[in-house]
Design a protein around this motif. Structure first.
Motif, PDB file in Angstrom:
ATOM      1  N   LEU A  33     -16.458   3.725  71.214  1.00  0.00           N
ATOM      2  CA  LEU A  33     -17.409   4.750  70.650  1.00  0.00           C
ATOM      3  C   LEU A  33     -18.614   5.209  71.120  1.00  0.00           C
ATOM      4  O   LEU A  33     -19.387   5.687  70.846  1.00  0.00           O
ATOM      5  CB  LEU A  33     -17.679   3.981  69.206  1.00  0.00           C
ATOM      6  N   ILE A  34     -19.446   3.879  71.258  1.00  0.00           N
ATOM      7  CA  ILE A  34     -20.877   3.727  72.621  1.00  0.00           C
ATOM      8  C   ILE A  34     -20.952   5.319  72.904  1.00  0.00           C
ATOM      9  O   ILE A  34     -21.718   5.572  72.768  1.00  0.00           O
ATOM     10  CB  ILE A  34     -21.532   2.303  72.660  1.00  0.00           C
ATOM     11  N   PHE A  42     -27.407  -5.223  78.633  1.00  0.00           N
ATOM     12  CA  PHE A  42     -26.374  -5.471  80.207  1.00  0.00           C
ATOM     13  C   PHE A  42     -26.695  -5.971  81.199  1.00  0.00           C
ATOM     14  O   PHE A  42     -26.588  -6.893  81.885  1.00  0.00           O
ATOM     15  CB  PHE A  42     -26.005  -3.838  80.891  1.00  0.00           C
ATOM     16  N   SER A  64     -26.142  -9.651  82.829  1.00  0.00           N
ATOM     17  CA  SER A  64     -26.084  -9.741  84.463  1.00  0.00           C
ATOM     18  C   SER A  64     -26.993 -10.562  84.911  1.00  0.00           C
ATOM     19  O   SER A  64     -26.924 -10.693  86.713  1.00  0.00           O
ATOM     20  CB  SER A  64     -25.912  -8.508  85.298  1.00  0.00           C
ATOM     21  N   TYR A 117     -26.686   5.534  80.874  1.00  0.00           N
ATOM     22  CA  TYR A 117     -27.379   5.865  79.827  1.00  0.00           C
ATOM     23  C   TYR A 117     -29.073   6.770  80.228  1.00  0.00           C
ATOM     24  O   TYR A 117     -29.771   6.809  79.887  1.00  0.00           O
ATOM     25  CB  TYR A 117     -28.421   4.389  79.312  1.00  0.00           C
ATOM     26  N   VAL A 118     -29.199   6.215  81.542  1.00  0.00           N
ATOM     27  CA  VAL A 118     -30.125   6.396  82.369  1.00  0.00           C
ATOM     28  C   VAL A 118     -29.563   7.968  82.914  1.00  0.00           C
ATOM     29  O   VAL A 118     -30.235   9.102  82.498  1.00  0.00           O
ATOM     30  CB  VAL A 118     -30.075   6.133  83.638  1.00  0.00           C
ATOM     31  N   TRP A 132     -25.559  -4.119  70.078  1.00  0.00           N
ATOM     32  CA  TRP A 132     -25.500  -3.221  69.028  1.00  0.00           C
ATOM     33  C   TRP A 132     -25.257  -3.444  68.194  1.00  0.00           C
ATOM     34  O   TRP A 132     -25.683  -3.226  66.345  1.00  0.00           O
ATOM     35  CB  TRP A 132     -25.289  -1.839  69.360  1.00  0.00           C
ATOM     36  N   LEU A 192     -30.987   3.677  70.682  1.00  0.00           N
ATOM     37  CA  LEU A 192     -28.635   2.686  71.338  1.00  0.00           C
ATOM     38  C   LEU A 192     -28.663   2.172  72.052  1.00  0.00           C
ATOM     39  O   LEU A 192     -28.566   1.436  73.017  1.00  0.00           O
ATOM     40  CB  LEU A 192     -28.090   2.861  70.351  1.00  0.00           C
ATOM     41  N   ALA A 193     -29.425   3.584  73.363  1.00  0.00           N
ATOM     42  CA  ALA A 193     -29.345   3.654  75.049  1.00  0.00           C
ATOM     43  C   ALA A 193     -29.994   2.096  75.469  1.00  0.00           C
ATOM     44  O   ALA A 193     -29.800   1.533  76.209  1.00  0.00           O
ATOM     45  CB  ALA A 193     -29.388   4.990  75.451  1.00  0.00           C
ATOM     46  N   ALA A 222     -26.036  -4.536  86.866  1.00  0.00           N
ATOM     47  CA  ALA A 222     -26.387  -4.223  85.889  1.00  0.00           C
ATOM     48  C   ALA A 222     -26.773  -3.062  85.854  1.00  0.00           C
ATOM     49  O   ALA A 222     -26.913  -2.544  85.289  1.00  0.00           O
ATOM     50  CB  ALA A 222     -27.496  -5.500  86.305  1.00  0.00           C
ATOM     51  N   MET A 280     -29.130  -1.046  77.398  1.00  0.00           N
ATOM     52  CA  MET A 280     -29.349  -1.652  78.801  1.00  0.00           C
ATOM     53  C   MET A 280     -30.137  -2.786  78.421  1.00  0.00           C
ATOM     54  O   MET A 280     -29.727  -3.944  79.741  1.00  0.00           O
ATOM     55  CB  MET A 280     -29.948  -0.430  79.076  1.00  0.00           C
ATOM     56  N   PHE A 310     -20.310   8.507  71.923  1.00  0.00           N
ATOM     57  CA  PHE A 310     -21.488   8.931  70.857  1.00  0.00           C
ATOM     58  C   PHE A 310     -22.669   9.318  72.619  1.00  0.00           C
ATOM     59  O   PHE A 310     -23.300  10.680  72.840  1.00  0.00           O
ATOM     60  CB  PHE A 310     -22.383   8.141  70.773  1.00  0.00           C
ATOM     61  N   VAL A 311     -23.423   8.647  73.436  1.00  0.00           N
ATOM     62  CA  VAL A 311     -23.132   9.097  74.251  1.00  0.00           C
ATOM     63  C   VAL A 311     -22.708  10.357  75.620  1.00  0.00           C
ATOM     64  O   VAL A 311     -23.369  11.259  75.683  1.00  0.00           O
ATOM     65  CB  VAL A 311     -23.607   7.866  75.649  1.00  0.00           C
ATOM     66  N   ASP A 351     -14.751  -0.738  69.757  1.00  0.00           N
ATOM     67  CA  ASP A 351     -16.543  -0.171  69.740  1.00  0.00           C
ATOM     68  C   ASP A 351     -17.396  -0.138  71.406  1.00  0.00           C
ATOM     69  O   ASP A 351     -18.413   0.431  70.806  1.00  0.00           O
ATOM     70  CB  ASP A 351     -16.929  -1.853  70.214  1.00  0.00           C
ATOM     71  N   ASN A 352     -17.075  -0.132  71.986  1.00  0.00           N
ATOM     72  CA  ASN A 352     -17.160   0.626  73.607  1.00  0.00           C
ATOM     73  C   ASN A 352     -17.404   1.750  73.102  1.00  0.00           C
ATOM     74  O   ASN A 352     -18.430   2.212  74.124  1.00  0.00           O
ATOM     75  CB  ASN A 352     -17.283  -0.906  74.619  1.00  0.00           C
ATOM     76  N   GLN A 396     -25.864  -9.062  92.487  1.00  0.00           N
ATOM     77  CA  GLN A 396     -26.887  -9.497  91.286  1.00  0.00           C
ATOM     78  C   GLN A 396     -26.584  -8.528  89.799  1.00  0.00           C
ATOM     79  O   GLN A 396     -26.988  -7.765  89.155  1.00  0.00           O
ATOM     80  CB  GLN A 396     -28.074 -10.306  91.465  1.00  0.00           C
ATOM     81  N   MET A 443     -29.796   6.899  68.947  1.00  0.00           N
ATOM     82  CA  MET A 443     -28.768   7.686  69.840  1.00  0.00           C
ATOM     83  C   MET A 443     -29.705   6.740  72.011  1.00  0.00           C
ATOM     84  O   MET A 443     -29.513   6.351  71.599  1.00  0.00           O
ATOM     85  CB  MET A 443     -28.249   8.815  70.348  1.00  0.00           C
ATOM     86  N   ILE A 444     -30.801   7.471  72.024  1.00  0.00           N
ATOM     87  CA  ILE A 444     -31.633   6.664  72.862  1.00  0.00           C
ATOM     88  C   ILE A 444     -31.964   5.370  72.720  1.00  0.00           C
ATOM     89  O   ILE A 444     -32.740   4.673  73.538  1.00  0.00           O
ATOM     90  CB  ILE A 444     -32.920   7.782  73.013  1.00  0.00           C
ATOM     91  N   MET A 503     -27.881  10.074  79.874  1.00  0.00           N
ATOM     92  CA  MET A 503     -28.407  11.200  78.635  1.00  0.00           C
ATOM     93  C   MET A 503     -30.036  10.310  78.794  1.00  0.00           C
ATOM     94  O   MET A 503     -30.023  11.608  78.585  1.00  0.00           O
ATOM     95  CB  MET A 503     -27.238   9.288  77.625  1.00  0.00           C
ATOM     96  N   ALA A 504     -30.719   9.702  79.599  1.00  0.00           N
ATOM     97  CA  ALA A 504     -31.786   9.613  79.312  1.00  0.00           C
ATOM     98  C   ALA A 504     -32.723  11.040  80.031  1.00  0.00           C
ATOM     99  O   ALA A 504     -33.301  11.802  79.411  1.00  0.00           O
ATOM    100  CB  ALA A 504     -32.725   8.388  79.486  1.00  0.00           C
ATOM    101  N   SER A 507     -23.447  -1.003  84.451  1.00  0.00           N
ATOM    102  CA  SER A 507     -23.498  -0.793  83.376  1.00  0.00           C
ATOM    103  C   SER A 507     -24.472   0.258  82.332  1.00  0.00           C
ATOM    104  O   SER A 507     -24.632   0.681  81.643  1.00  0.00           O
ATOM    105  CB  SER A 507     -23.656  -2.542  82.494  1.00  0.00           C
ATOM    106  N   THR A 508     -25.867   0.845  83.276  1.00  0.00           N
ATOM    107  CA  THR A 508     -26.537   1.103  82.355  1.00  0.00           C
ATOM    108  C   THR A 508     -26.739   2.647  82.939  1.00  0.00           C
ATOM    109  O   THR A 508     -27.802   2.752  82.076  1.00  0.00           O
ATOM    110  CB  THR A 508     -28.185   0.883  82.484  1.00  0.00           C
TER     111      THR A 508
END
Lengths: 249, 327, 306
Positions: C225-226, B142, B146, C287-288, B256, B134-135, C280, B139, C229-230, C222-223, C276, B131-132, C290-291, C283-284
Motif C-alpha cells: 500500500l505504501i 528503515f 538497519s 522515498y529518495v 506508519w 510518510l516517506a 538501509a 526512512m 502511494f509512492v 500493508d507494505n 550495514q 505522502m512526503i 519520490m522526494a 529501503s529508503t
C-alpha cells in the motif's frame, strides 16, 4: 509633478493559445485613483493577479515604488505596500472581524515571532483594527465571526483589512460587484475618502462610480490596453465607444 | 471547549475563562490521582499504563500543534517518537546515563530531523505533504531497522533508566510518573501559550485561508516550519520518556501505523483543541488496554468505532462531552 | 555481479512493478476522479488473495479460483463503497485517512480471526510451475513470467479502456475536473461506482495472482500500500499512464536497489560498513526517488489535472 508609483512594462500572459494580457504597459501616478475598465473577459482580473503576485507573467516587468517586483510572491509585495482586495471576498471565516483586521495590523507593524501573550487581547493591535473597522461602519460587528457576516459586510471587511495595511497602492478588484444602489453610494463615499490616503487602481464595471471617482481611466479589451487618459477623453474615444461604452452608453 | 480558531472575546473575560479551564483541570487532577488505583492491586501495572497515557498525550499534543493548529497532516510523526527513544537508548548503551544529557539529545535530534524534513515537506501541500511526511517516517524506520549495533529490528534493551544528578531517582516508578506528569503539564501550558500567541494566530490564519494571509503579507512557510520543529521536539520528548519507561527501544515505535495511531488520538479527542489531544491519547491507550483484555482481536471492534466517530461524531470525544461540534 | 543475476533481478523488478501497477491504477483513479484517499486499498489486494485461496479450497481449480476471487473482490469492494466510502467523498482528506484506516484495522483483524495469523498458500498450477531458460545459465520461473504477462495485458486493456471508450473518456474528464463532468449531466454516482469497482477488481486480481508465490497473510497488503502511494505520487495523481511508468520505476529501483546496494557501496566504503548501510539505503531509495521527483515536478510526472 507627481511621480510614478507603479509601472507595467509590456506585461504579457497567455494560457495556451489565449492571450489574456497582451503587451500591456501602464503607469500609475502617486495619489491618483486610476480606474481599469473593459468588457467581461477582457483580462482585468488576470492583470490584477499579475500585479499582486498570485499569477506569474510570461514576460514584461512590473516596477513598484522604484523597485522591480516582477518575480516576487504575493506576501512580499503586500509587505512593500502593494495590496489587493478580492472580487470574491476572501476573509478568515473562523476569526472575528476584529481579528481579521488585527492580523493585518500585526503583519504591518508588529513582530509575529511572539510565542507568549494572548494575541486576541493585544490592545495595540486591536485599537488600530477597530479604527479601520469603524471607517467601514463595521465597528459593531467586530466580535462577529467573519464567516457569518453578510456579503456586503464581508466586502467592507476586505476593505478594512486592506486599509489596516496602510498600503501605498491599493488594487481593488470590483469592490461594488453585487452591491445594491445605496450600498454602492456608500462605497463610493468611502473610496472618495480613501483617495486621500493612498493610490488606488480600481477595477470596476459600475460606470457611475468609475466616472465619479477616477482621475484617469484605462480601457482593457481582449487583453490589450486600447486607451488611457482623463475620463472625458476616454469617454469620447471612438475605439472605446465601439468596444465597450457604446453598449452601456 | 473553544477550538483554536475561536478567540477569546476581548470584552468578556472572567466567566468564559473559568469555563474553559474545567476540562484541563479535571484531566490533570484525574491523572494526578490515577496512581491511587494502584491500591486496588497491581500498582506497577497501573503506573506503567498511566505513564504510557501521559507519554502519548505529550506526543499527541505535539501533533495537535502541527495538525490542529497548523493544518499540517503529518503521517510520519511516530518517527520523532522513535528518534527521541533511540537517543535515550543509544546514549545508555554508550554508557552515558545522565537524564539531562539524554533529554537534550532527544530534543536536539528530533528537532533537527523535524527542521530538515520539514524544510522539504513544507514546500508541498495537501496529499503530497501527507505522502512526503510518510516517506520520511518510513526512512527513519528503515534506518533504525538497519542499526545492527543497536538491535536492528529486535530492538534494544536499556540496562537501566537514566540518572538525575547522579542519582537513580527515575528507577522509582512513582517518581517517574509524577515527573512525566509535570512534563505533560509544562508541554500543555506551552502549547496553549503558543496557540494564542501572535505566532500561533498566524499559523491558524494560514490554515483558515492561506491566500488571505499571503495577501496581508504573511509567508506561511517559516511559521509552519517552526511549528513543525516544535511539534517534532514534543514527540521526541515523548519518545525519550517512552524509552526510559519501558527500558526498551525498537523500530516498531516508528511504523506508519503508529503515526496513524497518533492522528487517531488527536482526532478522537476532538481536533483543534489541546485538551482533546490529551483526552484522545488517554482514551486510545486505555481503550487498547481494556479491549485487548477481552479479546486479542480488539481491533475488530476499534476499527468500526473509529469509522463511526469519523462519520457521526466530528467533534470527537470532546465534542460529545461538551456538546460542541467541530467547526 | 553477473549478467544472469542482473537479468533475474531486473525481471523481478518488472514483476514487482507490474503488481504495483495493478494496485496503484485503482488507487490513482479513485483518488484522481473522486479525490478520495483510500488507505484500505491494500486490504482489497489482501482479500483478493484470501478469496483465491478459499475458492481454490472449494473448487480445486486454479482458473476458477482466480475468477471467483475477482468476483468476490468486486462484490466486496462495491459493498464497502456503498456502506462506508460513499459517505466520505465530501469529507476532507484527514477524515478519509482515518475512516479507511479504521477499515484496515477491522478487515485485517477479521481475516485474522477467520483464517488465523499464519500464512496460507495456493498451489501453483502444474502447467505453470516450471522454469524456462531465458539465456545460458538463467532459469526463470514460468509463473512469474505469467504474472508479468498478465500485468502487461491488463495495462494494455486499461489503456484501451481509458483512451478508446466512452467510459474511459468520462474517466479522464473526471480525473481532470469532476464537478464539471457532473455539471454536464453525467451520473457521477454511477461513474464513481464503476471506477471504484474497477480499482477493486484490479487490486483483487493482483492479490489472487500472487497467492501461489507470496505468503498469504493478513498484513500482506500493508507494505505494498505504501509503495502504491509512492507510485501514484511519482506518477501523478489521476494518471493511469503515470501509474504504469512510476510502478515500473519503483519496482525496478526497489528490487535492484535491494540486490545491489551493498555491492555498489563496497566500492566506496569498507565491506562491513557497506553491509550495514546497504539495506538501509536500499529501503529508503524509493522515498529518495519520490522526494526528488516532487522537487522537480511537484505534481508528479504525468499529472491528470493541468
Amino acid at each position: 509633478m507627481a511621480e510614478t508609483l507603479l509601472t507595467l512594462d509590456r506585461v504579457t500572459k497567455s494560457f495556451g493559445a489565449l492571450r489574456v494580457t497582451d503587451t500591456v504597459s501602464l503607469d500609475i501616478t502617486q495619489g491618483e485613483l486610476h480606474a481599469l475598465i473593459g468588457p467581461n473577459g477582457a483580462g482585468k482580473t488576470s492583470l490584477i493577479h499579475q500585479l499582486s503576485g498570485s499569477l506569474a507573467s510570461d514576460s514584461g516587468r512590473i516596477v513598484f515604488d522604484g523597485e522591480e517586483v516582477t518575480g516576487l510572491p504575493m506576501h512580499a509585495r503586500a509587505r512593500r505596500g502593494l495590496v489587493r482586495s478580492f472580487q470574491i471576498t476572501s476573509i478568515l471565516p473562523r476569526f472575528t472581524a476584529l481579528e481579521n483586521v488585527a492580523l493585518a495590523v500585526q503583519s504591518r507593524s508588529g513582530s509575529s515571532l511572539r510565542f507568549f501573550g494572548d494575541a486576541a487581547r493585544d490592545s495595540r493591535l486591536n485599537q488600530e483594527a477597530m479604527e479601520a473597522l469603524a471607517l467601514l461602519g463595521l465597528a459593531e460587528r467586530a466580535q462577529t465571526l467573519a464567516g457569518t457576516l453578510s456579503h456586503g459586510e464581508k466586502r467592507g471587511l476586505e476593505l478594512a483589512i486592506a486599509l489596516a495595511l496602510k498600503p501605498k497602492l491599493l488594487l481593488l478588484d470590483e469592490p461594488m460587484a453585487g452591491a445594491g444602489a445605496s450600498e454602492s453610494e456608500a462605497l463610493v463615499a468611502i473610496l472618495r475618502a480613501l483617495k486621500a490616503r493612498c493610490t488606488i487602481l480600481l477595477v470596476e464595471h459600475d460606470m457611475q462610480a468609475v466616472f465619479a471617482l477616477a482621475d484617469r481611466i484605462s480601457v482593457l479589451v481582449n487583453g490589450s490596453m486600447i486607451a488611457t487618459g482623463k475620463p472625458d477623453a476616454v469617454r469620447a474615444d471612438a475605439q472605446v465607444r465601439a468596444a465597450y461604452l457604446g453598449e452601456a452608453g | 471547549m473553544q477550538d483554536f480558531a475561536t478567540p477569546m472575546p476581548t470584552t468578556q473575560l472572567a466567566p468564559p475563562d473559568r469555563a474553559r479551564l474545567i476540562v484541563p483541570v479535571l484531566l490533570f487532577v484525574a491523572l494526578a490521582l490515577a496512581p491511587l488505583l494502584g491500591f486496588l492491586g497491581a500498582e506497577r501495572y497501573v503506573l506503567a499504563l498511566f505513564t504510557r497515557c501521559i507519554i502519548f498525550a505529550i506526543a499527541a499534543l505535539g501533533l495537535d500543534l502541527a495538525l490542529g493548529c497548523g493544518g499540517l497532516v503529518s503521517f510520519g510523526h511516530a518517527a520523532f517518537i522513535g528518534i527521541g527513544a533511540y537517543a535515550a537508548g543509544i546514549l545508555t548503551a554508550s554508557g552515558i546515563d545522565d537524564g539531562f544529557i539524554g533529554l537534550f539529545a532527544a530534543l536536539a535530534a528530533s528537532g533537527l530531523f523535524a527542521l530538515a524534513t520539514g524544510a522539504v515537506s513544507l514546500k508541498t501541500r495537501g496529499v503530497h505533504f501527507i505522502m512526503i511526511t510518510l516517506a520520511f517516517g518510513q526512512m527513519a524506520y528503515f534506518v533504525a531497522n538497519s542499526l545492527k549495533a543497536y538491535g536492528g529490528d529486535d530492538g534494544l534493551t536499556l540496562a537501566n533508566r537514566a540518572t538525575l544528578l547522579g542519582r537513580d531517582l527515575l528507577a522509582d516508578n512513582r517518581v517517574f510518573y509524577y515527573l512525566s506528569l509535570a512534563m505533560l503539564l509544562a508541554v500543555y501550558l506551552f502549547a496553549r501559550a503558543v496557540v494564542r500567541s501572535r505566532f500561533g494566530r498566524v499559523l491558524r490564519g494560514a490554515k483558515d485561508n492561506e491566500t488571505r494571509m499571503a495577501a496581508i503579507g504573511f509567508n506561511p512557510y517559516p511559521f509552519r516550519l517552526t511549528a513543525y520543529a516544535i511539534s517534532g521536539m514534543m514527540a521526541g520528548l515523548a519518545g525519550f520518556l517512552l524509552a526510559e519507561q519501558s527500558e526498551f527501544v525498537s523500530p516498531a515505535f516508528m511504523t506508519w501505523q503508529r503515526s496513524g495511531d497518533l492522528i487517531i488520538m488527536v482526532m478522537l479527542g476532538g481536533m483543534a483543541s489541546l485538551d482533546g489531544a490529551i483526552l484522545g491519547a488517554v482514551f486510545v491507550v486505555l481503550a487498547e488496554e481494556v479491549l485487548s483484555g477481552f479479546t486479542e482481536h480488539w481491533r475488530v471492534i476499534f476499527g468500526p468505532f473509529l469509522i463511526l466517530v469519523v462519520l457521526f461524531a466530528r467533534g470527537g470525544l470532546l465534542g460529545m462531552l461538551t456538546g460542541r461540534r467541530h467547526g | 555481479m553477473s549478467t544472469a543475476l542482473l537479468a533475474v533481478q531486473t525481471l523481478n523488478g518488472v514483476q514487482l512493478g507490474v503488481l504495483l501497477f495493478l494496485i496503484a491504477a485503482g488507487l490513482t483513479l479513485v483518488f484522481g476522479v473522486m479525490d478520495f484517499i483510500n488507505l484500505a486499498h491494500g486490504v482489497q489486494y489482501m482479500l483478493g488473495a484470501y478469496f483465491a485461496v478459499t475458492a481454490y479450497g472449494l473448487t480445486q481449480n486454479f482458473l476458477l479460483a482466480l475468477i471467483l476471487a475477482l468476483v468476490g473482490a468486486l462484490v466486496f469492494g462495491l459493498l464497502l463503497e456503498a456502506v462506508i466510502f460513499r459517505h466520505l467523498y465530501a469529507r476532507d482528506h484527514l477524515d478519509q485517512v482515518l475512516a479507511t484506516f479504521g477499515v484496515i484495522l477491522f478487515l485485517t483483524e477479521a481475516v485474522r480471526m477467520i483464517y488465523g495469523s499464519g500464512s496460507l498458500t495456493l498451489p501453483m498450477p502444474q502447467a505453470l510451475s516450471g522454469a524456462i531458460p531465458l539465456m545460458p545459465g538463467l532459469l526463470y520461473p514460468v509463473y512469474r513470467l505469467v504474472v508479468i504477462g498478465a500485468g502487461i495485458g491488463v495495462a494494455i486493456l486499461l489503456y484501451l479502456l481509458v483512451n478508446h471508450t466512452r467510459v474511459g473518456m468520462l474517466l479522464r474528464a473526471g480525473a481532470s475536473n469532476a464537478p464539471m463532468v457532473s455539471a454536464l449531466g453525467v451520473d457521477i454516482g454511477r461513474l464513481f461506482m464503476v471506477i471504484f469497482g474497477l480499482g477493486t477488481m484490479l487490486a483483487g486480481f493482483a492479490g489472487a495472482m500472487v497467492a501461489p508465490i507470496f505468503a498469504v497473510e493478513p498484513n500482506m497488503g500493508d507494505n505494498l500500500l505504501i509503495l502504491a502511494f509512492v507510485v501514484i505520487v511519482i506518477g501523478g495523481i489521476g494518471s493511469v499512464r503515470g501509474a504504469f511508468i512510476a510502478a515500473l520505476l519503483v519496482g525496478l529501483v526497489d528490487t535492484l536497489g535491494r540486490s545491489f546496494a551493498s555491492d555498489v557501496l563496497r566500492h566506496v566504503l569498507s565491506s562491513s560498513a557497506a553491509n550495514q548501510a546497504g539495506p538501509a539505503l536500499a529501503s529508503t531509495l524509493i522515498y529518495v526517488l519520490m522526494a526528488a521527483v516532487l522537487f522537480f515536478k511537484p505534481a508528479g510526472l504525468f499529472p491528470a489535472r493541468g
